[in-house]
Every structure is written in structure tokens, then in C-alpha cells.
Design a protein around this motif. Sequence first.
Motif, PDB file in Angstrom:
ATOM      1  N   ARG A 205       0.811  -1.357   0.250  1.00 62.44           N
ATOM      2  CA  ARG A 205      -0.105   0.139  -0.198  1.00 62.44           C
ATOM      3  C   ARG A 205       0.902   1.210  -0.010  1.00 62.44           C
ATOM      4  NH1 ARG A 205      -3.254   0.251   5.465  1.00 62.44           N
ATOM      5  NH2 ARG A 205      -3.769   2.243   4.662  1.00 62.44           N
TER       6      ARG A 205
ATOM      7  N   ASP B 152      -0.420   4.713   0.363  1.00 58.19           N
ATOM      8  CA  ASP B 152      -1.122   5.649   0.761  1.00 58.19           C
ATOM      9  C   ASP B 152      -0.376   6.422   2.061  1.00 58.19           C
ATOM     10  OD1 ASP B 152      -1.925   3.543   2.214  1.00 58.19           O
ATOM     11  OD2 ASP B 152      -3.584   4.212   3.155  1.00 58.19           O
ATOM     12  N   LYS B 153       0.353   5.734   2.779  1.00 65.98           N
ATOM     13  CA  LYS B 153       0.843   6.253   3.784  1.00 65.98           C
ATOM     14  C   LYS B 153       2.593   6.499   3.621  1.00 65.98           C
ATOM     15  CE  LYS B 153      -2.064   4.647   7.370  1.00 65.98           C
ATOM     16  NZ  LYS B 153      -2.106   3.611   8.605  1.00 65.98           N
TER      17      LYS B 153
END
Length: 124
Positions: free
Chosen positions: A83, A85-86
Amino acid sequence: MKVRAKLKLNPQAIKKIENATIKSLSLTMEAMKTEVDNMQVVPKETGNLEESAVVGVEEGKGYLSYPGPYARRLYYNPDYDFRQDKNPNAQGRWLDSFIHGDKKDWLTKTYGILLKQNSGGVIK
């Protein structure tokens, strides 16, 4: 033709350099951890992996380690769908750029700069 040379060692300067090497290696490893964090390449869901990073020096060798239980699985699985997104650059093998990539010379250069700064003027 004879050549004579006389060498006079400065024990104080040698001690400064010895102390500077120890301090500079530790600071270089801390700087590497900061650089990796700034690159945002460590996979991040809760932040535990990134926060688990351990920096140290043993027997004149520096290390940056991620001892989390899943760190090895994530590090050696670059095909995993991380992921982003961070950490927008999250990836497996996040230290490879320092080993044989575009950051390969970063450690040497950073250590050299810090060694010069910490030598108390002995290294110019």
C-alpha cells in the motif's frame, strides 16, 4: 643516492581520529535511518515496521536492522502489492539502493563528511 625520512607521530591527533571514527560511524548509521525514512520506502500500515528500525555499531561495523516479525517477509518479497497511501514509495528490498543502487556512494560520502567534522581539525 640515499633517502632518509623521519616520521614523528602525534599521539593526540591519532586519538582524535580514533574517537572521530567511532562517533562518525554511529552518526552515519543514524543519518542513514533518517534518509530511509525520508525516502518513504519502508512499507507502512501502522508504522510499527518503520519504528522498529534499530541502528547500531559493533566491532567497527555499522548496521540498520528491522527486527519486526514480518520485516524479513516484506523485505524479500518485492512483488508484494504494498500500500502506498502512507509511504508513497513503499517497496520490498528498501535498502537495496544503498547496497548497489543510486545511493551506493551515499554511506561513504556521509561518513567522510562526518569524520572530517568530528576529527577536531586533524582531517582537512
